[in-house]
Design a protein around this motif. Structure first.
Motif, PDB file in Angstrom:
ATOM      1  N   ASN A   1       0.843   5.468   0.144  1.00  0.00           N
ATOM      2  CA  ASN A   1       0.054   6.674   0.376  1.00  0.00           C
ATOM      3  C   ASN A   1       0.695   7.861  -0.326  1.00  0.00           C
ATOM      4  O   ASN A   1       1.633   7.703  -1.118  1.00  0.00           O
ATOM      5  CB  ASN A   1      -0.142   6.930   1.873  1.00  0.00           C
ATOM      6  N   GLU A   2       0.215   9.086  -0.040  1.00  0.00           N
ATOM      7  CA  GLU A   2       0.726  10.270  -0.736  1.00  0.00           C
ATOM      8  C   GLU A   2       2.230  10.430  -0.545  1.00  0.00           C
ATOM      9  O   GLU A   2       2.953  10.763  -1.488  1.00  0.00           O
ATOM     10  CB  GLU A   2       0.004  11.527  -0.236  1.00  0.00           C
TER      11      GLU A   2
ATOM     12  N   GLU B   1       0.851  -1.185   0.000  1.00  0.00           N
ATOM     13  CA  GLU B   1       0.000   0.000   0.000  1.00  0.00           C
ATOM     14  C   GLU B   1       0.886   1.234   0.000  1.00  0.00           C
ATOM     15  O   GLU B   1       1.829   1.332   0.778  1.00  0.00           O
ATOM     16  CB  GLU B   1      -0.938   0.005   1.205  1.00  0.00           C
TER      17      GLU B   1
ATOM     18  N   LYS C   1      -0.425   6.292  -5.650  1.00  0.00           N
ATOM     19  CA  LYS C   1      -1.032   5.947  -4.366  1.00  0.00           C
ATOM     20  C   LYS C   1      -2.113   4.896  -4.584  1.00  0.00           C
ATOM     21  O   LYS C   1      -2.917   4.985  -5.512  1.00  0.00           O
ATOM     22  CB  LYS C   1      -1.656   7.192  -3.750  1.00  0.00           C
TER      23      LYS C   1
END
Length: 338
Positions: free
Chosen positions: A50-51, A48, A61
């Protein structure tokens, strides 16, 4: 670029051959969540981003799941059952937060050229889906399936076709099926990747088409793909690695008393740890380099040589049939039980 790949966990940022320390470092990296586990013969890698992670590694993302089973064989239908079972489970996991219902509308797109076998998984899966139970209820259609072909066949961007259908149908989810490119020949036809970040059709083989993603259409997009081709020069590197490993195994075995009792040729296992120092007198200092450094050397040596050469297995038609069925059957099972 040499050694192109559509698989995130094969990208330079994910370090193809990770050491235990590198795995821990990646797991604890800010912006990236990494998890790897095994169910039977199936290796499951979940990443995963994220930003913050997107800025760090240059990958979109979102969530990426790869399922790899090196034991599957086009000659054995039963060998695909474990990866198919986990594929259905990961489909449910990937879409859990979307809260889809039986009334949710889903658009399924099969990318690729049906007349070119290694690129035909998407259209073939759509063909199977169109003959499945999903098309039985013609009065209340909740699932639309379409194989738009490729730009070379239609003259139009695939993304434009998808956008037109999406605007008319107003789906709650778009699922895109496509053939991918791999960087590791061992994973060719033995991996399924799922991601909610969308897809750039043809990017793995150097064809940059318009993106199909939530950012473009305003609708969640799940991309599912199978690596069907590998960059030609990658085979040179893989072959050299195997030769080096085999010679190292032979050198180490030669000094063991057990070698005198051997009645058959020793078969090298790539999983065995070889002391590269025994190979230095033969190959020089470079043999002790990390795998990725060796690959960069091969890239420099082979740059410009057959840059557009991609290789696919001779049993590609059988692989396509198996995976088209797995994708269609898995999606049908998930949709009818969600």
């Amino acid at each position: 670029m040499w050694g192109r790949t559509d698989l995130l966990d094969e990208s330079d940022e994910m370090v193809k051959h990770r050491t235990h320390e590198e795995k821990n470092k990646l797991t604890n990296s800010e912006g990236i969540t990494f998890d790897e586990n095994r169910e039977g013969a199936v290796l499951i890698t979940s990443i995963e981003v994220n930003e913050e992670g997107e800025k760090k590694i240059g990958k979109k993302k979102g969530k990426y799941i790869t399922l790899t089973d090196l034991t599957v064989s086009p000659d054995s239908e039963d060998s695909f059952k474990p990866i198919e079972k986990i594929f259905i489970e990961k489909l449910k996991e990937m879409h859990h937060d979307l809260n889809l219902t039986k009334d949710s509308k889903i658009l399924i797109i099969g990318l690729g050229n049906a007349t070119i076998t290694p690129d035909a998984i998407g259209p073939k899966a759509i063909e199977y889906l169109q003959s499945s139970s999903l098309t039985e209820s013609a009065e209340r259609v909740k699932v639309v399936m379409y194989a738009p072909g490729v730009t070379g066949q239609t003259g139009f961007e695939t993304s434009d076709f998808v956008e037109a259908i999406s605007n008319a149908y107003k789906p709650d989810l778009i699922i895109v099926l496509d053939a991918l490119a791999a960087r590791n020949s061992e994973r060719l036809c033995k991996t399924i990747q799922l991601t909610n970040t969308g897809i750039h059709p043809g990017s793995g083989v150097g064809n940059q088409r318009k993106e199909i993603s939530e950012e473009v259409y305003g609708v969640p997009v799940t991309a599912i793909g199978i690596p069907m081709v590998v960059d030609g020069p990658v085979l040179y590197a893989d072959a050299m690695e195997q030769v080096i490993h085999y010679i190292g195994s032979k050198v180490e075995e030669k000094g063991r008393p057990s070698s005198a009792l051997a009645v058959t040729p020793m078969v090298s296992s790539k999983k065995a740890n070889i002391d590269n120092s025994v190979l230095q007198p033969i190959f020089g200092e470079w043999v002790t380099w990390p795998t990725e450094e060796k690959r960069k050397l091969f890239e420099e040596v082979f740059v410009g040589k057959n840059p557009s050469l991609f290789v696919t297995p001779k049993e590609t038609d059988a692989w396509v049939e198996h995976y088209a069925y797995i994708l269609s059957n898995g999606i049908e099972s998930w949709i009818t039980t969600r």
